[in-house]
Design a protein around this motif. Structure first.
Motif, PDB file in Angstrom:
ATOM      1  N   GLU A   1       0.613  -1.362   0.021  1.00  0.00           N
ATOM      2  CA  GLU A   1       0.076  -0.105  -0.073  1.00  0.00           C
ATOM      3  C   GLU A   1       0.789   1.250  -0.001  1.00  0.00           C
ATOM      4  O   GLU A   1       0.349   2.494   0.071  1.00  0.00           O
ATOM      5  N   PHE A   2       2.195   1.182  -0.178  1.00  0.00           N
ATOM      6  CA  PHE A   2       2.872   2.441  -0.356  1.00  0.00           C
ATOM      7  C   PHE A   2       3.605   2.352  -1.714  1.00  0.00           C
ATOM      8  O   PHE A   2       4.124   1.336  -2.153  1.00  0.00           O
ATOM      9  N   THR A   3       3.793   3.426  -2.278  1.00  0.00           N
ATOM     10  CA  THR A   3       4.479   3.541  -3.538  1.00  0.00           C
ATOM     11  C   THR A   3       6.110   3.998  -3.200  1.00  0.00           C
ATOM     12  O   THR A   3       6.319   4.510  -2.135  1.00  0.00           O
ATOM     13  N   LEU A   4       6.947   3.728  -4.463  1.00  0.00           N
ATOM     14  CA  LEU A   4       8.295   4.088  -4.290  1.00  0.00           C
ATOM     15  C   LEU A   4       8.420   5.751  -4.143  1.00  0.00           C
ATOM     16  O   LEU A   4       9.353   6.235  -3.620  1.00  0.00           O
ATOM     17  N   ASP A   5       7.275   6.255  -4.889  1.00  0.00           N
ATOM     18  CA  ASP A   5       7.427   7.928  -4.867  1.00  0.00           C
ATOM     19  C   ASP A   5       6.942   8.252  -3.297  1.00  0.00           C
ATOM     20  O   ASP A   5       7.778   9.350  -2.767  1.00  0.00           O
ATOM     21  N   GLN A   6       6.129   7.831  -2.589  1.00  0.00           N
ATOM     22  CA  GLN A   6       5.951   7.914  -1.213  1.00  0.00           C
ATOM     23  C   GLN A   6       7.339   7.574  -0.532  1.00  0.00           C
ATOM     24  O   GLN A   6       7.547   8.321   0.547  1.00  0.00           O
ATOM     25  N   LEU A   7       8.014   6.523  -0.691  1.00  0.00           N
ATOM     26  CA  LEU A   7       9.298   6.345   0.073  1.00  0.00           C
ATOM     27  C   LEU A   7      10.219   7.365  -0.466  1.00  0.00           C
ATOM     28  O   LEU A   7      10.795   7.846   0.669  1.00  0.00           O
ATOM     29  N   ALA A   8      10.391   7.603  -1.484  1.00  0.00           N
ATOM     30  CA  ALA A   8      11.246   8.665  -1.838  1.00  0.00           C
ATOM     31  C   ALA A   8      11.021  10.084  -0.938  1.00  0.00           C
ATOM     32  O   ALA A   8      12.122  10.673  -0.546  1.00  0.00           O
ATOM     33  N   ASP A   9       9.982  10.234  -0.911  1.00  0.00           N
ATOM     34  CA  ASP A   9       9.432  11.422  -0.176  1.00  0.00           C
ATOM     35  C   ASP A   9       9.680  11.479   1.220  1.00  0.00           C
ATOM     36  O   ASP A   9      10.405  12.237   1.705  1.00  0.00           O
ATOM     37  N   ALA A  10       9.583  10.431   1.623  1.00  0.00           N
ATOM     38  CA  ALA A  10       9.644   9.964   3.270  1.00  0.00           C
ATOM     39  C   ALA A  10      11.095   9.999   3.535  1.00  0.00           C
ATOM     40  O   ALA A  10      11.368  10.682   4.679  1.00  0.00           O
ATOM     41  N   ALA A  11      11.956   9.439   2.605  1.00  0.00           N
ATOM     42  CA  ALA A  11      13.527   9.444   2.947  1.00  0.00           C
ATOM     43  C   ALA A  11      14.262  10.671   2.423  1.00  0.00           C
ATOM     44  O   ALA A  11      15.226  10.894   2.646  1.00  0.00           O
ATOM     45  N   GLU A  12      13.508  11.618   1.727  1.00  0.00           N
ATOM     46  CA  GLU A  12      14.191  12.840   1.242  1.00  0.00           C
ATOM     47  C   GLU A  12      15.141  12.459   0.249  1.00  0.00           C
ATOM     48  O   GLU A  12      16.268  12.997   0.463  1.00  0.00           O
ATOM     49  N   VAL A  13      14.798  11.669  -0.593  1.00  0.00           N
ATOM     50  CA  VAL A  13      15.749  11.401  -1.849  1.00  0.00           C
ATOM     51  C   VAL A  13      14.853  11.287  -3.020  1.00  0.00           C
ATOM     52  O   VAL A  13      13.769  11.285  -3.002  1.00  0.00           O
ATOM     53  N   SER A  14      15.484  11.441  -4.348  1.00  0.00           N
ATOM     54  CA  SER A  14      14.718  11.080  -5.467  1.00  0.00           C
ATOM     55  C   SER A  14      14.361   9.622  -5.581  1.00  0.00           C
ATOM     56  O   SER A  14      15.003   8.784  -5.056  1.00  0.00           O
ATOM     57  N   ARG A  15      13.503   9.485  -6.456  1.00  0.00           N
ATOM     58  CA  ARG A  15      13.147   8.172  -6.611  1.00  0.00           C
ATOM     59  C   ARG A  15      14.361   7.122  -7.365  1.00  0.00           C
ATOM     60  O   ARG A  15      14.731   6.303  -7.023  1.00  0.00           O
ATOM     61  N   ARG A  16      15.054   8.110  -8.232  1.00  0.00           N
ATOM     62  CA  ARG A  16      16.197   7.543  -8.939  1.00  0.00           C
ATOM     63  C   ARG A  16      17.305   7.066  -7.838  1.00  0.00           C
ATOM     64  O   ARG A  16      18.165   6.210  -8.054  1.00  0.00           O
ATOM     65  N   THR A  17      17.509   7.956  -6.716  1.00  0.00           N
ATOM     66  CA  THR A  17      18.303   7.595  -5.541  1.00  0.00           C
ATOM     67  C   THR A  17      18.008   6.413  -5.142  1.00  0.00           C
ATOM     68  O   THR A  17      18.939   5.561  -4.707  1.00  0.00           O
ATOM     69  N   LEU A  18      16.854   5.942  -4.830  1.00  0.00           N
ATOM     70  CA  LEU A  18      16.491   4.841  -4.221  1.00  0.00           C
ATOM     71  C   LEU A  18      17.015   3.642  -4.942  1.00  0.00           C
ATOM     72  O   LEU A  18      17.564   2.640  -4.342  1.00  0.00           O
ATOM     73  N   PHE A  19      17.019   3.470  -6.163  1.00  0.00           N
ATOM     74  CA  PHE A  19      17.529   2.459  -7.194  1.00  0.00           C
ATOM     75  C   PHE A  19      18.924   2.593  -6.913  1.00  0.00           C
ATOM     76  O   PHE A  19      19.437   1.439  -7.401  1.00  0.00           O
ATOM     77  N   ASN A  20      19.566   3.611  -6.824  1.00  0.00           N
ATOM     78  CA  ASN A  20      21.086   3.554  -6.463  1.00  0.00           C
ATOM     79  C   ASN A  20      21.594   2.709  -5.296  1.00  0.00           C
ATOM     80  O   ASN A  20      22.577   2.310  -5.138  1.00  0.00           O
ATOM     81  N   TYR A  21      20.650   2.728  -4.340  1.00  0.00           N
ATOM     82  CA  TYR A  21      20.836   2.142  -3.003  1.00  0.00           C
ATOM     83  C   TYR A  21      20.141   0.614  -2.927  1.00  0.00           C
ATOM     84  O   TYR A  21      20.668  -0.200  -2.571  1.00  0.00           O
TER      85      TYR A  21
END
Length: 114
Positions: free
Chosen positions: A38-58
């Motif tokens: 029930e949560f999206t990667l966009d929501q995760l990026a916002d919560a972690a204060e990073v870009s969606r692209r940065t998520l995939f770098n990690y």
């Protein structure tokens, strides 16, 4: 390598480690609060204060972000454990391994890498 470059490398590694931890904490919080699906990667990026692209770098997937990186055990420590050390008493050796795995200073810059 000049000492200033080593210091910068160390700082960069520490920042990467902290960012990875922040992403995982946020992913775990979102999964606990809303459910994994029930949560999206966009929501995760916002919560972690990073870009969606940065998520995939990690982390390659949302599941990897929720689980986080596992602890790292260096080859020398693992060899000592396999040889029956460091104390020779299995339970004590296991305790020492856990201490090493969760000690942020025990690493080559990124203590929680696979």
């Amino acid at each position: 390598m000049p000492e200033s470059n080593l210091h910068e490398l160390s700082r960069r590694s520490l920042n990467k480690h902290r960012t990875a931890q922040r992403i995982t904490r946020c992913a775990q919080r979102l999964a606990a609060d809303h459910g994994y699906d029930e949560f999206t990667l966009d929501q995760l990026a916002d919560a972690a204060e990073v870009s969606r692209r940065t998520l995939f770098n990690y982390f390659p997937t949302k599941l990897d972000a929720v689980l986080g990186d596992g602890p790292r055990i260096d080859a020398a420590t693992l060899a000592t454990f396999k040889a029956g050390g460091p104390t020779g008493v299995l339970i004590d050796d296991c305790v020492e391994m856990v201490k090493v795995m969760f000690d942020d200073r025990n690493s080559t810059g990124r203590p929680w890498s696979r």
